[in-house]
Design a protein around this motif. Structure first.
Motif, PDB file in Angstrom:
ATOM      1  N   SER A  28     -39.531  18.319 -18.885  1.00 36.24           N
ATOM      2  CA  SER A  28     -39.359  18.094 -17.448  1.00 36.24           C
ATOM      3  C   SER A  28     -40.728  18.107 -16.772  1.00 36.24           C
ATOM      4  CB  SER A  28     -38.476  19.200 -16.848  1.00 36.24           C
ATOM      5  OG  SER A  28     -38.207  18.940 -15.481  1.00 36.24           O
ATOM      6  N   ASP A  29     -40.769  17.537 -15.587  1.00 31.88           N
ATOM      7  CA  ASP A  29     -41.931  17.655 -14.699  1.00 31.88           C
ATOM      8  C   ASP A  29     -43.234  17.181 -15.333  1.00 31.88           C
ATOM      9  OD1 ASP A  29     -40.899  19.266 -12.138  1.00 31.88           O
ATOM     10  OD2 ASP A  29     -39.904  20.069 -13.911  1.00 31.88           O
ATOM     11  N   THR A  30     -43.170  16.024 -15.965  1.00 34.45           N
ATOM     12  CA  THR A  30     -44.404  15.446 -16.488  1.00 34.45           C
ATOM     13  C   THR A  30     -45.366  15.065 -15.365  1.00 34.45           C
ATOM     14  OG1 THR A  30     -43.107  13.396 -16.681  1.00 34.45           O
ATOM     15  CG2 THR A  30     -43.541  14.615 -18.710  1.00 34.45           C
ATOM     16  N   HIS A  31     -44.826  14.662 -14.226  1.00 30.64           N
ATOM     17  CA  HIS A  31     -45.656  14.318 -13.063  1.00 30.64           C
ATOM     18  C   HIS A  31     -46.793  13.377 -13.430  1.00 30.64           C
ATOM     19  CE1 HIS A  31     -44.335  17.018  -9.625  1.00 30.64           C
ATOM     20  NE2 HIS A  31     -43.529  17.398 -10.622  1.00 30.64           N
ATOM     21  N   LEU A  80     -35.814  16.163 -17.656  1.00 31.12           N
ATOM     22  CA  LEU A  80     -35.043  16.779 -16.584  1.00 31.12           C
ATOM     23  C   LEU A  80     -35.669  16.605 -15.203  1.00 31.12           C
ATOM     24  CD1 LEU A  80     -33.749  17.869 -19.163  1.00 31.12           C
ATOM     25  CD2 LEU A  80     -33.594  20.108 -18.092  1.00 31.12           C
ATOM     26  N   GLY A  81     -36.337  15.495 -14.999  1.00 35.74           N
ATOM     27  CA  GLY A  81     -36.737  15.134 -13.648  1.00 35.74           C
ATOM     28  C   GLY A  81     -38.212  15.276 -13.331  1.00 35.74           C
ATOM     29  N   ASP A  82     -38.602  14.647 -12.218  1.00 32.35           N
ATOM     30  CA  ASP A  82     -39.989  14.549 -11.763  1.00 32.35           C
ATOM     31  C   ASP A  82     -40.850  13.891 -12.834  1.00 32.35           C
ATOM     32  OD1 ASP A  82     -39.101  15.666  -9.455  1.00 32.35           O
ATOM     33  OD2 ASP A  82     -40.407  17.415  -9.492  1.00 32.35           O
ATOM     34  N   HIS A 113     -38.457  21.794 -12.334  1.00 32.57           N
ATOM     35  CA  HIS A 113     -38.682  21.897 -10.894  1.00 32.57           C
ATOM     36  C   HIS A 113     -39.673  22.976 -10.471  1.00 32.57           C
ATOM     37  CE1 HIS A 113     -38.013  21.377  -6.655  1.00 32.57           C
ATOM     38  NE2 HIS A 113     -37.591  22.617  -6.505  1.00 32.57           N
ATOM     39  N   ILE A 114     -39.623  24.165 -11.081  1.00 30.87           N
ATOM     40  CA  ILE A 114     -40.387  25.285 -10.521  1.00 30.87           C
ATOM     41  C   ILE A 114     -41.721  25.520 -11.229  1.00 30.87           C
ATOM     42  CG2 ILE A 114     -38.412  26.454  -9.505  1.00 30.87           C
ATOM     43  CD1 ILE A 114     -38.209  28.187 -11.972  1.00 30.87           C
ATOM     44  N   HIS A 115     -42.053  24.702 -12.207  1.00 34.84           N
ATOM     45  CA  HIS A 115     -43.358  24.716 -12.867  1.00 34.84           C
ATOM     46  C   HIS A 115     -43.715  26.083 -13.446  1.00 34.84           C
ATOM     47  CE1 HIS A 115     -44.657  20.553 -11.773  1.00 34.84           C
ATOM     48  NE2 HIS A 115     -43.693  20.735 -10.884  1.00 34.84           N
ATOM     49  N   HIS A 116     -44.547  26.838 -12.760  1.00 31.44           N
ATOM     50  CA  HIS A 116     -45.142  28.065 -13.297  1.00 31.44           C
ATOM     51  C   HIS A 116     -44.185  29.252 -13.325  1.00 31.44           C
ATOM     52  CE1 HIS A 116     -45.072  28.785  -9.045  1.00 31.44           C
ATOM     53  NE2 HIS A 116     -45.561  29.992  -9.170  1.00 31.44           N
ATOM     54  N   TYR A 117     -42.995  29.097 -12.798  1.00 27.33           N
ATOM     55  CA  TYR A 117     -42.124  30.243 -12.523  1.00 27.33           C
ATOM     56  C   TYR A 117     -40.948  30.277 -13.485  1.00 27.33           C
ATOM     57  CZ  TYR A 117     -39.161  33.380  -9.729  1.00 27.33           C
ATOM     58  OH  TYR A 117     -38.367  34.410  -9.301  1.00 27.33           O
ATOM     59  N   ALA A 118     -40.521  31.473 -13.849  1.00 30.40           N
ATOM     60  CA  ALA A 118     -39.331  31.656 -14.675  1.00 30.40           C
ATOM     61  C   ALA A 118     -38.251  32.322 -13.834  1.00 30.40           C
ATOM     62  CB  ALA A 118     -39.653  32.523 -15.892  1.00 30.40           C
ATOM     63  N   VAL A 119     -37.083  31.708 -13.758  1.00 31.34           N
ATOM     64  CA  VAL A 119     -35.968  32.294 -13.018  1.00 31.34           C
ATOM     65  C   VAL A 119     -35.593  33.625 -13.671  1.00 31.34           C
ATOM     66  CG1 VAL A 119     -33.550  31.991 -12.380  1.00 31.34           C
ATOM     67  CG2 VAL A 119     -35.104  30.050 -12.278  1.00 31.34           C
ATOM     68  N   PRO A 120     -35.444  34.702 -12.902  1.00 32.97           N
ATOM     69  CA  PRO A 120     -35.112  36.004 -13.484  1.00 32.97           C
ATOM     70  C   PRO A 120     -33.637  36.128 -13.876  1.00 32.97           C
ATOM     71  CG  PRO A 120     -35.296  36.208 -11.111  1.00 32.97           C
ATOM     72  CD  PRO A 120     -35.677  34.784 -11.446  1.00 32.97           C
ATOM     73  N   VAL A 121     -33.178  35.149 -14.629  1.00 33.23           N
ATOM     74  CA  VAL A 121     -31.806  35.117 -15.155  1.00 33.23           C
ATOM     75  C   VAL A 121     -31.915  34.673 -16.602  1.00 33.23           C
ATOM     76  CG1 VAL A 121     -29.518  34.057 -14.967  1.00 33.23           C
ATOM     77  CG2 VAL A 121     -30.848  34.522 -12.893  1.00 33.23           C
ATOM     78  N   LYS A 122     -31.347  35.432 -17.507  1.00 32.17           N
ATOM     79  CA  LYS A 122     -31.578  35.149 -18.930  1.00 32.17           C
ATOM     80  C   LYS A 122     -30.936  33.849 -19.392  1.00 32.17           C
ATOM     81  CE  LYS A 122     -27.906  38.039 -21.098  1.00 32.17           C
ATOM     82  NZ  LYS A 122     -26.882  37.614 -20.190  1.00 32.17           N
ATOM     83  N   GLU A 123     -29.941  33.349 -18.664  1.00 33.72           N
ATOM     84  CA  GLU A 123     -29.286  32.092 -19.055  1.00 33.72           C
ATOM     85  C   GLU A 123     -29.996  30.855 -18.533  1.00 33.72           C
ATOM     86  OE1 GLU A 123     -26.396  35.406 -19.220  1.00 33.72           O
ATOM     87  OE2 GLU A 123     -27.621  34.629 -17.560  1.00 33.72           O
ATOM     88  N   HIS A 159     -32.177  19.280 -12.934  1.00 32.44           N
ATOM     89  CA  HIS A 159     -33.571  19.394 -12.489  1.00 32.44           C
ATOM     90  C   HIS A 159     -33.801  20.756 -11.848  1.00 32.44           C
ATOM     91  CE1 HIS A 159     -37.549  18.450 -11.149  1.00 32.44           C
ATOM     92  NE2 HIS A 159     -37.223  18.689  -9.892  1.00 32.44           N
ATOM     93  N   TYR A 160     -32.971  21.083 -10.885  1.00 34.64           N
ATOM     94  CA  TYR A 160     -33.087  22.376 -10.217  1.00 34.64           C
ATOM     95  C   TYR A 160     -32.400  23.453 -11.049  1.00 34.64           C
ATOM     96  CZ  TYR A 160     -33.922  19.286  -6.220  1.00 34.64           C
ATOM     97  OH  TYR A 160     -34.417  18.318  -5.387  1.00 34.64           O
ATOM     98  N   PRO A 161     -32.959  24.679 -11.072  1.00 32.27           N
ATOM     99  CA  PRO A 161     -32.242  25.752 -11.761  1.00 32.27           C
ATOM    100  C   PRO A 161     -30.903  26.027 -11.078  1.00 32.27           C
ATOM    101  CG  PRO A 161     -34.141  26.610 -10.535  1.00 32.27           C
ATOM    102  CD  PRO A 161     -34.230  25.119 -10.491  1.00 32.27           C
ATOM    103  N   MET A 162     -29.873  26.234 -11.880  1.00 32.22           N
ATOM    104  CA  MET A 162     -28.525  26.464 -11.373  1.00 32.22           C
ATOM    105  C   MET A 162     -28.108  27.903 -11.648  1.00 32.22           C
ATOM    106  SD  MET A 162     -27.580  23.474 -10.187  1.00 32.22           S
ATOM    107  CE  MET A 162     -25.805  23.532 -10.095  1.00 32.22           C
ATOM    108  N   MET A 163     -27.482  28.518 -10.663  1.00 27.13           N
ATOM    109  CA  MET A 163     -26.920  29.847 -10.852  1.00 27.13           C
ATOM    110  C   MET A 163     -25.478  29.690 -11.327  1.00 27.13           C
ATOM    111  SD  MET A 163     -29.427  31.883 -10.086  1.00 27.13           S
ATOM    112  CE  MET A 163     -30.502  30.641 -10.787  1.00 27.13           C
ATOM    113  N   LEU A 164     -25.256  29.941 -12.604  1.00 24.08           N
ATOM    114  CA  LEU A 164     -23.955  29.676 -13.211  1.00 24.08           C
ATOM    115  C   LEU A 164     -23.031  30.885 -13.181  1.00 24.08           C
ATOM    116  CD1 LEU A 164     -25.168  27.660 -16.336  1.00 24.08           C
ATOM    117  CD2 LEU A 164     -24.245  26.748 -14.208  1.00 24.08           C
ATOM    118  N   GLY A 165     -23.523  32.045 -12.757  1.00 23.90           N
ATOM    119  CA  GLY A 165     -22.694  33.239 -12.787  1.00 23.90           C
ATOM    120  C   GLY A 165     -22.634  33.797 -14.207  1.00 23.90           C
TER     121      GLY A 165
END
Length: 202
Positions: free
Chosen positions: A6-9, A53-55, A148-158, A131-137
């Protein structure tokens, strides 16, 4: 084989240099583009499938079709069948241009298009790719692969960031060159490593 990125830009000159968002220490976009192309093709075979996955790119010129032509020229150099999931920087015009100039490569059209996401099964697990991180519950055996968020890791293990700038490569035993799409085994390494990290924090 299936791969994920994703995000080859491509062409995005504002990302060049060292920064906290997406450090890309290249002299110019031509060098960046070629590095991604070379590292991509060193791994991906012409008959493989890559989920992007986009961009894809960020490039504007007049007339606008010239930028679409330039992006298409770069994509034509990438090995594999590309499953393209629309990112916030992917214009409808670009997707329409690619659809109208979709070469047949090894018996199938090179590009397939997804507006929102795609779902595949792998080894008793499902990858829901957006593309965008999804909160799946609270879900079992479903992992959201995103960019989408490049340098960042969503604090959700899934949730696993598969962008070329993802920090979640820290879960890999062996690092991959910049722009190399991730294999399913590397995705599983990320999933396992992130899950263990969360477990250790409890």
């Amino acid at each position: 084989m299936q791969y994920f990125t994703s995000d080859t830009h491509f062409f995005h000159k504002d990302l060049l240099g060292m920064n906290d968002f997406a450090p890309r220490p290249f002299a110019n976009v031509e060098e960046m583009n070629q590095t991604i192309i070379d590292n991509w093709n060193a791994r991906v075979a012409p008959t493989d499938t890559v989920y992007h996955l986009g961009d894809i790119a960020l490039y504007f010129t007049r007339p606008a079709v010239k930028s679409d032509e330039a992006v298409a020229e770069v994509l034509s150099q990438l090995n594999g069948h590309l499953e393209l999931i629309k990112g916030n920087h992917d214009s409808r015009a670009l997707f329409k241009y690619l659809a109208a100039h979709n070469p047949v490569d090894h018996g199938q059209e090179k590009y397939t298009f997804h507006d929102v996401g795609a779902l595949i099964k792998y080894d008793h697990r499902q990858y829901y790719m957006t593309h965008y991180p999804m909160m799946l519950g609270i879900v079992k055996q479903i992992v959201n692969l995103h960019g989408h968020i490049h340098h960042y890791a969503v604090p959700v293990k899934e949730n696993i960031n598969v962008g070329v700038d993802t920090p979640e490569t820290r879960y890999l035993k062996e690092q991959v060159p910049f722009g190399t799409p991730f294999s399913t085994s590397e995705i599983e390494e990320m999933v396992t490593g992130k899950a263990k990290e969360f477990q250790d924090k409890q």
